[in-house]
Design an enzyme around this catalytic site. Sequence first.
Site, PDB file in Angstrom:
ATOM      1  N   TYR A 132       2.194  38.847 -91.140  1.00 55.44           N
ATOM      2  CA  TYR A 132       2.522  39.321 -90.264  1.00 55.44           C
ATOM      3  C   TYR A 132       3.241  38.940 -88.983  1.00 55.44           C
ATOM      4  O   TYR A 132       2.366  37.838 -88.721  1.00 55.44           O
ATOM      5  CB  TYR A 132       1.816  40.829 -89.867  1.00 55.44           C
ATOM      6  N   GLU A 166      22.755  41.164 -79.283  1.00 54.94           N
ATOM      7  CA  GLU A 166      22.290  40.419 -80.582  1.00 54.94           C
ATOM      8  C   GLU A 166      23.891  39.480 -81.706  1.00 54.94           C
ATOM      9  O   GLU A 166      24.513  40.200 -81.546  1.00 54.94           O
ATOM     10  CB  GLU A 166      21.619  41.421 -81.480  1.00 54.94           C
ATOM     11  N   PHE A 167      23.554  38.527 -82.377  1.00 59.24           N
ATOM     12  CA  PHE A 167      24.223  38.241 -82.835  1.00 59.24           C
ATOM     13  C   PHE A 167      23.524  37.866 -84.152  1.00 59.24           C
ATOM     14  O   PHE A 167      22.486  37.518 -84.439  1.00 59.24           O
ATOM     15  CB  PHE A 167      25.217  37.129 -82.590  1.00 59.24           C
ATOM     16  N   GLY A 173       9.853  39.602 -90.907  1.00 61.56           N
ATOM     17  CA  GLY A 173      10.421  38.973 -92.190  1.00 61.56           C
ATOM     18  C   GLY A 173      11.179  40.090 -93.510  1.00 61.56           C
ATOM     19  O   GLY A 173       9.802  40.602 -93.386  1.00 61.56           O
ATOM     20  N   ALA A 180      42.988  26.462 -64.682  1.00 60.39           N
ATOM     21  CA  ALA A 180      41.804  26.744 -63.953  1.00 60.39           C
ATOM     22  C   ALA A 180      42.379  27.989 -63.093  1.00 60.39           C
ATOM     23  O   ALA A 180      44.011  27.626 -62.464  1.00 60.39           O
ATOM     24  CB  ALA A 180      40.594  26.237 -63.342  1.00 60.39           C
ATOM     25  N   TYR A 187      23.435  46.051 -80.347  1.00 60.75           N
ATOM     26  CA  TYR A 187      23.254  45.324 -81.785  1.00 60.75           C
ATOM     27  C   TYR A 187      25.025  44.906 -81.872  1.00 60.75           C
ATOM     28  O   TYR A 187      25.678  45.745 -82.450  1.00 60.75           O
ATOM     29  CB  TYR A 187      22.985  46.016 -83.016  1.00 60.75           C
TER      30      TYR A 187
END
Length: 656
Positions: free
Chosen positions: A174, A63-64, A158, A461, A321
């Site tokens: 909701y 998560e970001f 939220g 590469a 997180y």
Amino acid sequence: MVNEARGNDSLNPCLEGSASSSSESSKDSSRCSTPGLDPERHERLRDKMRRRMESGDKWFSLEFFPPRTAEGAVNLISRFDRMAAGGPLFIDVTWHPAGDPGSDKETSSMMIASTAVNYCGLETILHMTCCCQRLEEITGHLHKAKQLGLKNIMALRGDPIGDQWEEEEGGFNYAVDLVKHIRSEFGDYFDLCVAGYPKGHPEAGSFEADLKHLKEKVSAGADFIITQLFFEADTFFRFVKACTDMGITCPIVPGIFPIQGYHSLRQLVKQSKLEVPQEIKDVIEPIKDNDAAIRNYGIELAVSLCHELLASGLVPGLHFYTLNREMATTEVLKRLGMWTEDPRRPLPWALSAHPKRREEDVRPIFWASRPKSYIYRTQEWDEFPNGRWGNSSSPAFGELKDYYLFYLKSKSPRELLLKMWGEELTSEESVFEVFVLYLSGEPNRNGHKVTCLPWNDEPLAAETSLLKEELLRVNRQGILTINSQPNINGKPSSDPVVGWGPSGGYVFQKAYLEFFTSRETAEALLQVLKKYELRVNYHLVNVKGENITNAPELQPNAVTWGIFPGREIIQPTVVDPISFMFWKDEAFALWIEQWGKLYEEESPSRTIIQYIHDNYFLVNLVDNDFPLDNCLWQVVEDALELLNRPTQNEREMEAP
């Protein structure tokens, strides 16, 4: 543009301005039924999860949150690219109402998630909240997400603005309302995730009441659950059992938070209204001012928690997180053995995760080191080449007007670029030296390594190492290479350097070389190339559009292909003469936009870059006889020898 007559070694243009940037129509791609090389490109996220669960293959996700500044956006996209190397099943991007999350701002949730999908090739979930928004706003955000290629939504209520929750007239109150609306308005288009609270939502009347709300969200159409963070495995186990007893059968993914600092822990606990176990407080309090010590403790704690979760058999994957940091999460995953940097590639170039690109398997080689630019310039296409490049007469590449879009901007700040490329240039040879140092890895005279060029924002590469000595030799003499590949004749697709595609196959390449060089060298090249007419395809063009090519009828030339069990031949990389004319606009512009503009106007350094931009040619060469030794180095050496050969007058003056 037409073919230059064979044998003409002058640099008279065949047709000036024969290709200009346009996006009026989509690429006329000749589609075929070539089977996909990467099955996961064609699967929905929930199907990927199901397949992993059936096989017992555990996954991780990340998560970001959106950054606050444009510079932060550039850094975050770089972090996406680095953390993608470990193999996350997906990432998710949070929704920040205060940051205009549905806008086109580079710091918005919508744009960050879109960039992750389109330019980083990451399966992405966009958080979306429904509090304090009208129905029309929410629906507009969802339509925009769909248009941008996002297929996964995390539906959340939220947080209210202020301390008190107030119902929104004409909106949703909701998360279950949002889930129902998405299913009603968009059917099964989106995969939907909802949040689970292992200790119950702090505003719920009871744990049981919160579970009932969760069951309602799943019944309304949610596909899986990601939990809020927790500190003890038993908390998660009790939650899963309670969900099962309630009749919830969808995947439940635990949210893991590696503690990374005292203040970030306090802030997160405050937001989530969770209580930190006393034994954790007892360890952290004495070391609260030592970030390194807290981070190390957080890593150990997270590893221990994850081991316990994975051993239970109740966990299909782990969701981290990250707080937009990579070190702690990466270390935890490495210790768990879940961070897998697989060198195998589905195709030789970076993929996009946009649904409409799922069948794409052919691209021109010119954008090999600038895949995000290629994706940007072809974003308006309705179809993408599959099986072969197709009709080369009408590619429509959008203009690259803004070189400073955050997902195209150099990852290095201006100050570092000056240290790498020279705070002051004194001659064209100063520029040659920068190219040489990029290839050699040696520090420059000021002690700084050159880790990127305007055309190559990444380290070299792996296959470039096969050509390193030859590249160094020619760059020292003003052959400024920006793209190359060695000839390959039937290497296993599992080869760690040049391999791609499914296992059990074989890959092939024609030698390719692309470079900038002076007009004088270009003229010498054309004389030498007369001897190689049937073997070497060439194309020379300058910024004005003067160009010479011997490409037969301007047809694309496959320079990379693979043969795999039970499949048609795949040819993912081509040299296309028409596309080259679009690429040359971008390639020449990068001299000014990313290098020249580092210096003051009218300065000697700026003048040198401007001279190269105005006078050099961009050249590509293809050696079609891939089973034989690469002849392109001999072509270049012969041209340089011809260029340096004394003229008749010079020989007469040297005569005794």
